[in-house]
Design an enzyme around this catalytic site. Structure first.
Site, PDB file in Angstrom:
ATOM      1  N   HIS A   1       0.854  -1.197   0.000  1.00  0.00           N
ATOM      2  CA  HIS A   1       0.000   0.000   0.000  1.00  0.00           C
ATOM      3  C   HIS A   1       0.884   1.239   0.000  1.00  0.00           C
ATOM      4  O   HIS A   1       1.984   1.239   0.556  1.00  0.00           O
ATOM      5  CB  HIS A   1      -0.947   0.011   1.200  1.00  0.00           C
ATOM      6  CG  HIS A   1      -0.269   0.139   2.533  1.00  0.00           C
ATOM      7  ND1 HIS A   1      -0.033   1.363   3.136  1.00  0.00           N
ATOM      8  CD2 HIS A   1       0.232  -0.792   3.377  1.00  0.00           C
ATOM      9  CE1 HIS A   1       0.571   1.166   4.298  1.00  0.00           C
ATOM     10  NE2 HIS A   1       0.744  -0.127   4.474  1.00  0.00           N
TER      11      HIS A   1
ATOM     12  N   ASP B   1      -0.399   4.471   0.785  1.00  0.00           N
ATOM     13  CA  ASP B   1      -0.803   5.523   1.721  1.00  0.00           C
ATOM     14  C   ASP B   1       0.030   5.419   2.989  1.00  0.00           C
ATOM     15  O   ASP B   1       0.569   4.347   3.311  1.00  0.00           O
ATOM     16  CB  ASP B   1      -2.292   5.434   2.037  1.00  0.00           C
ATOM     17  CG  ASP B   1      -2.672   4.159   2.775  1.00  0.00           C
ATOM     18  OD1 ASP B   1      -2.186   3.080   2.379  1.00  0.00           O
ATOM     19  OD2 ASP B   1      -3.452   4.232   3.753  1.00  0.00           O
TER      20      ASP B   1
ATOM     21  N   ASP C   1       6.853   1.631   5.802  1.00  0.00           N
ATOM     22  CA  ASP C   1       5.431   1.271   5.782  1.00  0.00           C
ATOM     23  C   ASP C   1       4.679   2.239   4.877  1.00  0.00           C
ATOM     24  O   ASP C   1       4.246   3.285   5.330  1.00  0.00           O
ATOM     25  CB  ASP C   1       4.881   1.309   7.212  1.00  0.00           C
ATOM     26  CG  ASP C   1       3.474   0.800   7.323  1.00  0.00           C
ATOM     27  OD1 ASP C   1       3.005   0.142   6.393  1.00  0.00           O
ATOM     28  OD2 ASP C   1       2.824   1.063   8.364  1.00  0.00           O
TER      29      ASP C   1
ATOM     30  N   GLU D   1      -4.892   1.478   3.201  1.00  0.00           N
ATOM     31  CA  GLU D   1      -4.648   0.408   4.176  1.00  0.00           C
ATOM     32  C   GLU D   1      -4.609   0.937   5.591  1.00  0.00           C
ATOM     33  O   GLU D   1      -5.048   0.275   6.538  1.00  0.00           O
ATOM     34  CB  GLU D   1      -3.336  -0.309   3.834  1.00  0.00           C
ATOM     35  CG  GLU D   1      -3.089  -1.598   4.601  1.00  0.00           C
ATOM     36  CD  GLU D   1      -2.367  -1.412   5.926  1.00  0.00           C
ATOM     37  OE1 GLU D   1      -2.234  -2.392   6.680  1.00  0.00           O
ATOM     38  OE2 GLU D   1      -1.916  -0.263   6.211  1.00  0.00           O
ATOM     39  N   GLU D   2      -4.080   2.138   5.751  1.00  0.00           N
ATOM     40  CA  GLU D   2      -3.916   2.694   7.093  1.00  0.00           C
ATOM     41  C   GLU D   2      -5.236   3.097   7.735  1.00  0.00           C
ATOM     42  O   GLU D   2      -5.283   3.381   8.932  1.00  0.00           O
ATOM     43  CB  GLU D   2      -2.969   3.908   7.055  1.00  0.00           C
ATOM     44  CG  GLU D   2      -1.553   3.615   6.572  1.00  0.00           C
ATOM     45  CD  GLU D   2      -0.771   2.715   7.523  1.00  0.00           C
ATOM     46  OE1 GLU D   2      -1.322   2.325   8.562  1.00  0.00           O
ATOM     47  OE2 GLU D   2       0.393   2.404   7.223  1.00  0.00           O
TER      48      GLU D   2
ATOM     49  N   ASP E   1       2.013 -10.200   1.226  1.00  0.00           N
ATOM     50  CA  ASP E   1       1.803  -8.807   1.626  1.00  0.00           C
ATOM     51  C   ASP E   1       2.930  -8.397   2.563  1.00  0.00           C
ATOM     52  O   ASP E   1       3.803  -9.193   2.916  1.00  0.00           O
ATOM     53  CB  ASP E   1       0.437  -8.675   2.315  1.00  0.00           C
ATOM     54  CG  ASP E   1      -0.047  -7.229   2.421  1.00  0.00           C
ATOM     55  OD1 ASP E   1       0.634  -6.324   1.893  1.00  0.00           O
ATOM     56  OD2 ASP E   1      -1.102  -7.004   3.040  1.00  0.00           O
TER      57      ASP E   1
ATOM     58  N   HIS F   1       5.415   3.895  11.746  1.00  0.00           N
ATOM     59  CA  HIS F   1       4.379   4.769  12.322  1.00  0.00           C
ATOM     60  C   HIS F   1       4.979   5.736  13.349  1.00  0.00           C
ATOM     61  O   HIS F   1       4.224   6.465  14.003  1.00  0.00           O
ATOM     62  CB  HIS F   1       3.248   3.968  12.984  1.00  0.00           C
ATOM     63  CG  HIS F   1       2.327   3.328  12.016  1.00  0.00           C
ATOM     64  ND1 HIS F   1       1.053   2.925  12.353  1.00  0.00           N
ATOM     65  CD2 HIS F   1       2.462   3.003  10.715  1.00  0.00           C
ATOM     66  CE1 HIS F   1       0.466   2.375  11.313  1.00  0.00           C
ATOM     67  NE2 HIS F   1       1.310   2.411  10.301  1.00  0.00           N
TER      68      HIS F   1
END
Length: 484
Positions: free
Chosen positions: A119, A121, A154, A188-189, A215, A459
């Site tokens: 992903h 985003d 991420d 996804e987030e 994934d 994150h």
């Protein structure tokens, strides 16, 4: 008395024999006869391509109205110009404008396709923490062998890494034998509903069945796990379920000078305290058993005896694993109070009080079972228990002995020959859960070496990736596509 002692001694000898037989019968799960992957020269432009993607702040928000979609438009334009062969030779579609699906036709239509995903985003940078970053989070600066920025771990590294790998293979006129799908989500987030869920639904409607899905998720943990100090490549074979509950108590309110025996705040606080004092029981199944199977042959002889005889040493293993947050979370459904709302003034009793408690469900537990247990533990019918949003059960545990897992295992060892490979339970959630109707083989692995401290950048502050690690990621994806 002597007869009793003899019986006890005989039983003890028998027990020791059973323990030793089980231990010596253990075979290693590690693949040893693996040839190194063909060397490829990753150009310097590859890290610059990732840096360019980092400079586009594709931040997604739970409130979609806050999402700056112009940045997502810029990202799509960027990858079209950066990876021209991918967009010329592969069939590509968009879903809800920003979800991306590429189809790379294989030469053998009888083979089931594989789907490699990620992903693009990213989560926001917490307001006020920008000054804590060594380099600005969206400047894509390379310094000291690292690329800094939100998305380097991420998960733009996977998206751009897969596109880079496909572009490299297309330049060599490579055609896979098995069809390869590349699927990249834009949300996804926040939920994955606009991206991965929609893409998976479209593939299901087309009656597509997949050999396997790979994934993001596990990493190469360089400081080991569960007493093993070697680097371990952790491949997620399942992920925990998700449930948030609101606990609400209604009181009469009034002046704080004349409080009742227990206020609404007191009732909710007591309920939360009971939940914390009565955690879900620890279990050595639900996926963690497969991790222990793989690690057993790689640890010291004493640990090996314990891991191969869990029928006897299970309580001791659970006690040991409960000592750290990550391993404790892998052996039980976790309970985490996260929000408390009540009151508006210091001398006024609130009428209602609400606590939000988040649960991550270990495979084997269910949303319904967690709700029932919460009510049993609280033992207070005056407290209303409400599901917040939509909970989901844990994913199915994918087989770590399947040909698909072994293919990923083989590819890891061909690029990182010194690492130990092991399946494990993903504590978080990924977009891969939406593809469960298309295959029973879903795996989660990102070929990046990180220690425990470095994972805090995901994150967090100072998210970054080593340039050489990103180059090896591209080598991994190239080898994996070739191996299929």
């Amino acid at each position: 008395m002597r007869l009793i002692l003899r019986i006890i001694a005989a039983l003890l000898v028998l027990l020791i024999l059973v323990l030793l037989v089980n231990t010596f019968r253990l075979k290693s799960h590690q693949l040893t006869d693996v040839s190194p992957a063909s060397p490829i020269e990753v150009p310097d432009s590859a890290i610059q391509h990732l840096a360019g993607a980092i400079r586009i702040p594709t931040v997604s928000y739970t409130d979609y109205a806050l999402t700056d979609t112009t940045q997502f438009d810029k990202f799509l334009t960027y990858i079209r110009t950066t990876f021209p062969l991918v967009h010329q030779r592969l069939k590509h579609e968009t879903f809800n404008q920003y979800g991306l699906l590429y189809e790379w036709k294989g030469s053998n239509p009888a083979l089931k396709p594989i789907l490699l995903m990620g992903h693009y985003d990213v989560v926001p940078v917490i307001q006020g923490t920008q000054r804590m970053w060594k380099r600005p989070p969206f400047d894509g600066l390379i310094e000291g062998g690292y690329l800094y920025g939100r998305g380097t771990l991420d998960d733009k590294m996977s998206v751009i890494g897969l596109l880079e790998s496909a572009e490299y293979l297309l330049r060599t006129n490579f055609q896979p034998e098995r069809t390869v799908f590349l699927a990249f989500g834009q949300d996804e987030e926040t939920s994955g509903q606009r991206g991965a869920q929609t893409i998976a639904a479209a593939l299901k409607q087309r009656n597509v069945t997949l050999e396997y899905v790979l994934d993001e998720g596990g990493i190469i943990k360089t400081d080991g796990v569960s007493g093993l100090k070697k680097s371990v490549a952790l491949i997620g074979i399942t992920e925990k379920g998700y449930l948030s509950l609101e606990l609400t108590a209604i009181g009469k309110g009034g002046h704080s000078s004349m409080p009742p025996v227990q206020t609404s705040i007191g009732m909710v606080a007591e309920a939360v305290s009971k939940l914390e004092r009565n955690p879900f029981p620890a279990r050595l199944d639900g996926g963690v058993d497969r991790l222990l199977d793989y690690l057993a042959s790689e640890v010291s002889f004493g640990q090996r005896i314990a891991l191969t005889n869990r029928w006897l040493f299970g309580p001791l293993i659970k006690q040991q694993m409960a000592q750290t947050k990550s391993t404790n979370a892998s052996i039980r459904t976790t309970t985490a109070p996260t929000i408390f709302r009540a009151g508006a003034k210091d001398n006024v009793l609130p009428i209602d009080a609400t606590a939000t408690v988040n649960f991550r469900l270990l495979p084997g537990d269910t949303v319904e079972g967690v709700i029932e247990r919460v009510k049993d533990v609280i033992e207070n019918d005056s407290i209303q228990v409400t599901v917040l949003g939509k909970g989901n059960n844990p994913s199915v545990v994918s087989d770590p002995e399947s040909p698909s897992f072994l293919k990923i295992h083989q590819t890891i060892r061909s690029i990182f020959p010194e690492v130990i490979v092991a399946p494990y339970v993903m504590l978080g959630a990924t977009d891969s859960k939406y593809y469960s109707a298309l295959t029973s083989a879903i795996y989660r692995f990102s070929p990046v070496p990180l220690n425990d401290a470095e994972t805090q950048g995901i994150h967090g502050t100072n998210e970054r990736i080593r340039v050489k690690d990103y180059q090896n990621m591209i080598r991994f994806y190239v080898a994996l596509i070739k191996n299929n």
